[in-house]
Structure formats: C-alpha cells, structure tokens
Design a protein around this motif. Sequence first.
Motif, PDB file in Angstrom:
ATOM      1  N   ARG A  69      33.918  50.777  53.181  1.00  0.00           N
ATOM      2  CA  ARG A  69      33.648  49.504  53.869  1.00  0.00           C
ATOM      3  C   ARG A  69      34.575  48.382  53.406  1.00  0.00           C
ATOM      4  NH1 ARG A  69      27.415  48.687  53.038  1.00  0.00           N
ATOM      5  NH2 ARG A  69      28.024  46.612  53.724  1.00  0.00           N
ATOM      6  N   GLN A  71      34.692  47.281  50.234  1.00  0.00           N
ATOM      7  CA  GLN A  71      34.065  46.588  49.112  1.00  0.00           C
ATOM      8  C   GLN A  71      34.681  47.134  47.821  1.00  0.00           C
ATOM      9  OE1 GLN A  71      29.590  45.705  50.355  1.00  0.00           O
ATOM     10  NE2 GLN A  71      30.041  47.880  50.351  1.00  0.00           N
ATOM     11  N   PRO A 160      40.480  38.870  55.076  1.00  0.00           N
ATOM     12  CA  PRO A 160      39.607  40.028  54.825  1.00  0.00           C
ATOM     13  C   PRO A 160      39.509  40.978  56.016  1.00  0.00           C
ATOM     14  CG  PRO A 160      38.601  38.053  53.936  1.00  0.00           C
ATOM     15  CD  PRO A 160      39.802  37.608  54.754  1.00  0.00           C
ATOM     16  N   VAL A 166      36.175  43.119  51.529  1.00  0.00           N
ATOM     17  CA  VAL A 166      34.965  42.298  51.575  1.00  0.00           C
ATOM     18  C   VAL A 166      34.991  41.365  50.368  1.00  0.00           C
ATOM     19  CG1 VAL A 166      32.442  42.343  51.473  1.00  0.00           C
ATOM     20  CG2 VAL A 166      33.676  44.115  52.759  1.00  0.00           C
ATOM     21  N   PRO A 169      30.539  41.574  48.274  1.00  0.00           N
ATOM     22  CA  PRO A 169      29.653  42.698  48.604  1.00  0.00           C
ATOM     23  C   PRO A 169      28.176  42.322  48.471  1.00  0.00           C
ATOM     24  CG  PRO A 169      31.472  43.452  47.267  1.00  0.00           C
ATOM     25  CD  PRO A 169      31.538  41.947  47.298  1.00  0.00           C
ATOM     26  N   ALA A 172      27.208  40.752  51.636  1.00  0.00           N
ATOM     27  CA  ALA A 172      27.354  41.664  52.769  1.00  0.00           C
ATOM     28  C   ALA A 172      26.321  42.786  52.756  1.00  0.00           C
ATOM     29  CB  ALA A 172      28.750  42.280  52.769  1.00  0.00           C
TER      30      ALA A 172
END
Length: 179
Positions: A69, A71, A160, A166, A169, A172
Amino acid sequence: MDDIVKQALAKWPNVPHCYGWLGLDARGNWYMRDDRTQAAGPFPIAKGSLLKHEKLIDFIQRNYEHDERGQWFFQNGPQRVYVELEAAPWVWRIGEDFSVRSHAGDLVEPSACLVDEQGRLYLAAPCGLGLVHTQDMGFAAEAIEQGRWVAENVRAADLPGRYGHVMSPAAATPVQAAH
C-alpha cells in the motif's frame, strides 16, 4: 532484512502491527513517539524523542521497507512498526561529486528532480522519493545549474499519490491492530 528478523517472522507470523510510534523527519532523523506524544498531535507537530543510539538507528535503517500500500515500516522482529513521514520516505545527502546517498547511507541514482511550492527539492530514485537535506542544497543547486538534474515544479500534496507512499500510516489505517 537482517537474518534475525527473518527468523522472528517465521517463528511469530501473526504479531499485530504498530502504528504512530516511529517518525522520520525531513532531516533523516528518527523519533520515538510514546502515547503522550501521539496524544499531543500528529507527526511532525508532536515529534517525540529523537533517537540517538547508533546501533538502534542502523538496525531500523537496515530493516526499513514499504508494503504493497506504500506504507513505510521498520520490521522489528515479527512486528511491523509503521513510520510517520514528515516529507518523504527518504532523505538524500548530496556529495561534492553530486553523488546521492539515502539517510541510511545507500548510494542511489536519481531519475527525477522536483521542486515544490515551498522551494523544497526532491529526487526520485528506484527505491522511492526523497527530500534533499537542507545542508546539501548548495550541491543540489550546482547540479541543477550544470544541467545534471532538470527541476520540475510540483505540488507537495501530489507527491504521495504520484510516487505511491503514505505519509501517515496511522491516519490511513481505520482500525489499529496494536498501539
């Protein structure tokens, strides 16, 4: 990744992830963020305690990666400690010869040069996006003047999404498995 970390992952595969406890600032410094610091506000408004222990910093940097993702995290044995970013996943140091090294000391080859609306200079590399350290702006400006890097104007808020990382995190992740 360190062998000891790989062994811990194999032994304890289902340890909950940790969010909000570690931050990387715009100068490549690591900060530990306890409960009180996290309650005081998001990173970098509430930074926490500057890590100074060289062996701990080296361990973090050797085991610093990103997930699918975008992160970024530090793999601490079987646990992922997700990192709050102030500016980007990397902070670049520029040498007199225009070589570029990450805050972890790894040599990288920039593929793009970007300047945001605040005049901050970023370089993209195969390992990700990084901010040029403020102390190295003289070398970076010289590289641009010599045509080694061609600066593209960007908005910091767009970086980003463009580079797939990210910034927070913790923000998120709707349900935090470990705090």
